[in-house]
Design a protein around this motif. Sequence first.
Motif, PDB file in Angstrom:
ATOM      1  N   ASP A  17       6.620 -19.233  12.958  1.00  0.00           N
ATOM      2  CA  ASP A  17       6.748 -18.072  12.075  1.00  0.00           C
ATOM      3  C   ASP A  17       5.420 -17.694  11.428  1.00  0.00           C
ATOM      4  OD1 ASP A  17       9.525 -17.903  12.515  1.00  0.00           O
ATOM      5  OD2 ASP A  17       9.884 -19.473  11.017  1.00  0.00           O
ATOM      6  N   HIS A  18       4.348 -18.356  11.816  1.00  0.00           N
ATOM      7  CA  HIS A  18       3.037 -18.088  11.210  1.00  0.00           C
ATOM      8  C   HIS A  18       2.086 -17.450  12.204  1.00  0.00           C
ATOM      9  CE1 HIS A  18       3.209 -20.085   7.220  1.00  0.00           C
ATOM     10  NE2 HIS A  18       4.216 -20.749   7.790  1.00  0.00           N
ATOM     11  N   ALA A  19       1.087 -16.739  11.649  1.00  0.00           N
ATOM     12  CA  ALA A  19       0.019 -16.167  12.469  1.00  0.00           C
ATOM     13  C   ALA A  19      -0.844 -17.289  13.028  1.00  0.00           C
ATOM     14  CB  ALA A  19      -0.824 -15.207  11.630  1.00  0.00           C
ATOM     15  N   CYS A  20      -1.058 -17.305  14.330  1.00  0.00           N
ATOM     16  CA  CYS A  20      -1.814 -18.378  14.981  1.00  0.00           C
ATOM     17  C   CYS A  20      -3.047 -17.805  15.682  1.00  0.00           C
ATOM     18  CB  CYS A  20      -0.936 -19.104  15.998  1.00  0.00           C
ATOM     19  SG  CYS A  20       0.520 -19.898  15.267  1.00  0.00           S
ATOM     20  N   LEU A  61      -5.150 -29.203  12.520  1.00  0.00           N
ATOM     21  CA  LEU A  61      -4.484 -27.933  12.259  1.00  0.00           C
ATOM     22  C   LEU A  61      -4.859 -27.490  10.852  1.00  0.00           C
ATOM     23  CD1 LEU A  61      -2.482 -26.287  14.024  1.00  0.00           C
ATOM     24  CD2 LEU A  61      -0.641 -27.357  12.697  1.00  0.00           C
ATOM     25  N   CYS A  62      -5.427 -26.259  10.723  1.00  0.00           N
ATOM     26  CA  CYS A  62      -5.983 -25.821   9.435  1.00  0.00           C
ATOM     27  C   CYS A  62      -5.600 -24.381   9.123  1.00  0.00           C
ATOM     28  CB  CYS A  62      -7.516 -25.890   9.452  1.00  0.00           C
ATOM     29  SG  CYS A  62      -8.235 -27.467   9.842  1.00  0.00           S
ATOM     30  N   ALA A  63      -5.658 -24.064   7.833  1.00  0.00           N
ATOM     31  CA  ALA A  63      -5.510 -22.680   7.372  1.00  0.00           C
ATOM     32  C   ALA A  63      -6.234 -22.534   6.044  1.00  0.00           C
ATOM     33  CB  ALA A  63      -4.038 -22.296   7.231  1.00  0.00           C
ATOM     34  N   ALA A  64      -6.599 -21.311   5.705  1.00  0.00           N
ATOM     35  CA  ALA A  64      -7.286 -21.045   4.443  1.00  0.00           C
ATOM     36  C   ALA A  64      -6.314 -21.139   3.276  1.00  0.00           C
ATOM     37  CB  ALA A  64      -7.917 -19.660   4.484  1.00  0.00           C
ATOM     38  N   PRO A  65      -6.780 -21.593   2.113  1.00  0.00           N
ATOM     39  CA  PRO A  65      -5.904 -21.620   0.928  1.00  0.00           C
ATOM     40  C   PRO A  65      -5.269 -20.264   0.634  1.00  0.00           C
ATOM     41  CG  PRO A  65      -7.927 -22.837   0.513  1.00  0.00           C
ATOM     42  CD  PRO A  65      -8.106 -22.164   1.844  1.00  0.00           C
ATOM     43  N   ALA A  66      -6.024 -19.180   0.824  1.00  0.00           N
ATOM     44  CA  ALA A  66      -5.487 -17.845   0.548  1.00  0.00           C
ATOM     45  C   ALA A  66      -4.349 -17.511   1.501  1.00  0.00           C
ATOM     46  CB  ALA A  66      -6.596 -16.801   0.660  1.00  0.00           C
ATOM     47  N   TYR A  67      -4.480 -17.898   2.766  1.00  0.00           N
ATOM     48  CA  TYR A  67      -3.402 -17.650   3.720  1.00  0.00           C
ATOM     49  C   TYR A  67      -2.153 -18.436   3.337  1.00  0.00           C
ATOM     50  CZ  TYR A  67      -0.574 -17.669   7.911  1.00  0.00           C
ATOM     51  OH  TYR A  67       0.492 -17.534   8.783  1.00  0.00           O
ATOM     52  N   GLU A 108      -7.770 -25.777   4.672  1.00  0.00           N
ATOM     53  CA  GLU A 108      -7.000 -26.957   4.292  1.00  0.00           C
ATOM     54  C   GLU A 108      -6.309 -27.527   5.527  1.00  0.00           C
ATOM     55  OE1 GLU A 108      -4.240 -26.450   1.131  1.00  0.00           O
ATOM     56  OE2 GLU A 108      -5.656 -25.337  -0.150  1.00  0.00           O
ATOM     57  N   PRO A 109      -6.396 -28.842   5.738  1.00  0.00           N
ATOM     58  CA  PRO A 109      -5.658 -29.445   6.844  1.00  0.00           C
ATOM     59  C   PRO A 109      -4.157 -29.428   6.554  1.00  0.00           C
ATOM     60  CG  PRO A 109      -6.736 -31.138   5.537  1.00  0.00           C
ATOM     61  CD  PRO A 109      -7.205 -29.826   4.986  1.00  0.00           C
ATOM     62  N   LEU A 110      -3.376 -29.229   7.585  1.00  0.00           N
ATOM     63  CA  LEU A 110      -1.922 -29.143   7.432  1.00  0.00           C
ATOM     64  C   LEU A 110      -1.274 -30.433   7.910  1.00  0.00           C
ATOM     65  CD1 LEU A 110      -1.376 -25.530   8.812  1.00  0.00           C
ATOM     66  CD2 LEU A 110      -1.733 -26.237   6.438  1.00  0.00           C
ATOM     67  N   ARG A 111      -0.389 -30.947   7.115  1.00  0.00           N
ATOM     68  CA  ARG A 111       0.358 -32.138   7.482  1.00  0.00           C
ATOM     69  C   ARG A 111       1.809 -31.750   7.716  1.00  0.00           C
ATOM     70  NH1 ARG A 111       0.823 -37.755   3.975  1.00  0.00           N
ATOM     71  NH2 ARG A 111       1.813 -39.001   5.611  1.00  0.00           N
ATOM     72  N   MET A 115     -12.557 -16.722  11.250  1.00  0.00           N
ATOM     73  CA  MET A 115     -11.398 -15.881  10.992  1.00  0.00           C
ATOM     74  C   MET A 115     -10.357 -16.617  10.166  1.00  0.00           C
ATOM     75  SD  MET A 115     -10.830 -13.853  14.595  1.00  0.00           S
ATOM     76  CE  MET A 115      -9.411 -12.990  13.903  1.00  0.00           C
ATOM     77  N   ALA A 116     -10.135 -17.883  10.506  1.00  0.00           N
ATOM     78  CA  ALA A 116      -9.170 -18.676   9.741  1.00  0.00           C
ATOM     79  C   ALA A 116      -9.630 -18.823   8.294  1.00  0.00           C
ATOM     80  CB  ALA A 116      -8.996 -20.045  10.383  1.00  0.00           C
ATOM     81  N   ALA A 117     -10.923 -19.065   8.080  1.00  0.00           N
ATOM     82  CA  ALA A 117     -11.454 -19.213   6.728  1.00  0.00           C
ATOM     83  C   ALA A 117     -11.294 -17.922   5.933  1.00  0.00           C
ATOM     84  CB  ALA A 117     -12.923 -19.625   6.784  1.00  0.00           C
ATOM     85  N   ALA A 118     -11.272 -16.795   6.637  1.00  0.00           N
ATOM     86  CA  ALA A 118     -11.087 -15.503   5.965  1.00  0.00           C
ATOM     87  C   ALA A 118      -9.616 -15.156   5.767  1.00  0.00           C
ATOM     88  CB  ALA A 118     -11.768 -14.401   6.782  1.00  0.00           C
ATOM     89  N   GLY A 119      -8.702 -16.056   6.171  1.00  0.00           N
ATOM     90  CA  GLY A 119      -7.286 -15.856   5.899  1.00  0.00           C
ATOM     91  C   GLY A 119      -6.494 -15.240   7.023  1.00  0.00           C
ATOM     92  N   ALA A 120      -7.036 -15.261   8.276  1.00  0.00           N
ATOM     93  CA  ALA A 120      -6.359 -14.582   9.373  1.00  0.00           C
ATOM     94  C   ALA A 120      -5.167 -15.349   9.915  1.00  0.00           C
ATOM     95  CB  ALA A 120      -7.344 -14.305  10.509  1.00  0.00           C
ATOM     96  N   GLY A 121      -5.121 -16.667   9.700  1.00  0.00           N
ATOM     97  CA  GLY A 121      -4.007 -17.427  10.240  1.00  0.00           C
ATOM     98  C   GLY A 121      -4.327 -18.898  10.375  1.00  0.00           C
ATOM     99  N   ILE A 122      -3.511 -19.585  11.160  1.00  0.00           N
ATOM    100  CA  ILE A 122      -3.638 -21.036  11.361  1.00  0.00           C
ATOM    101  C   ILE A 122      -4.421 -21.289  12.647  1.00  0.00           C
ATOM    102  CG2 ILE A 122      -2.345 -23.155  11.825  1.00  0.00           C
ATOM    103  CD1 ILE A 122      -0.088 -22.013  10.099  1.00  0.00           C
TER     104      ILE A 122
END
Length: 324
Positions: free
Chosen positions: A186-189, A165-171, A256-259, A231-238
Amino acid sequence: MPNLRAIETFVKTLEGGSIASAARQLGMSPAAASQHIARLERELGTRLITRTTRSLALTEAGERYLARVAPVLQQLEQAQSDVSQLHGALQGRLRVACMAAFGRHVMAPLLPAFAARHPQLNLDLLVVDRQVDVLKEDVDVSVRYRDVLEPGMTVRPLAAVPRILCAAPAYLQAHGRPETAQDLLDHACLLYRREADGRFMRWPFTRDGQRVDPALRVAAIGTDVDTLAEMAAAGAGIVWLGAFIAHRYVRQGLLEPLRLRPARRGQLQFDPEATLDFFACFRDRQYVPAKVRAFVDYLVEVLPQQPHLRWDAGTSGAAEIQKK
């Protein structure tokens, strides 16, 4: 006695569902294939196939003849394959079907070494995310993940790849970092939808050990996982990615991986141990051609050595998430 080429054309036509398919397999024109079948019918003195503009159907004589000659032809093919392997020279065409992302990121870097081992073998790659008809498209071996395995196929496990499960630092900076599975709602997926059947790849939510599908806030849906990763790398979501895709993005700091914290009883849980399980699939358990055995043996040999198929490969932050 009918010639072997005519019998082979007849059998391949029924396996592939058309004269054109048989012609492609045997390296001849459809007209030549049709002539072989017509000659076979003349020599046997009976019609084997009823032809229409859209389909082929076996006559009663054709059904009986196919039942007798198909196993014999298969044994001849196996004998030829085994003799070739005995002399160390695999020859002919090996057609491999594979899902696009796995083919692009995993298979492509491994194929040159296999080709160097068997220089007389011609690789024919069908890299698509749609459902492949292994008979009509004359596929020798396909690489598929568990969710799209077909009943009746012979399979051999290849790899169990962690999914991250990942998301961009900016997101994460803009929207906060989810701490629990419940927070994900509650997050964009970003969700992957299989092109083959239109179904979503379910995220591994459970509650008290039972699989559940909570309502996600879907930002985008895609049939190409690399597009979702971008898209995720560009900040679109998880996004939820196989390690072989996530590895590069995490290493470069684009994702970034999410824990997530473990859930208590009754709470929503996201399974951190869920894997993407890949298998080699082929048609016949009794007869596996030498070229197919060699290719699958090669994958079984080299896949465990690939660092981007594990999540303990030195990627920054990866060891905190999960290890294979």
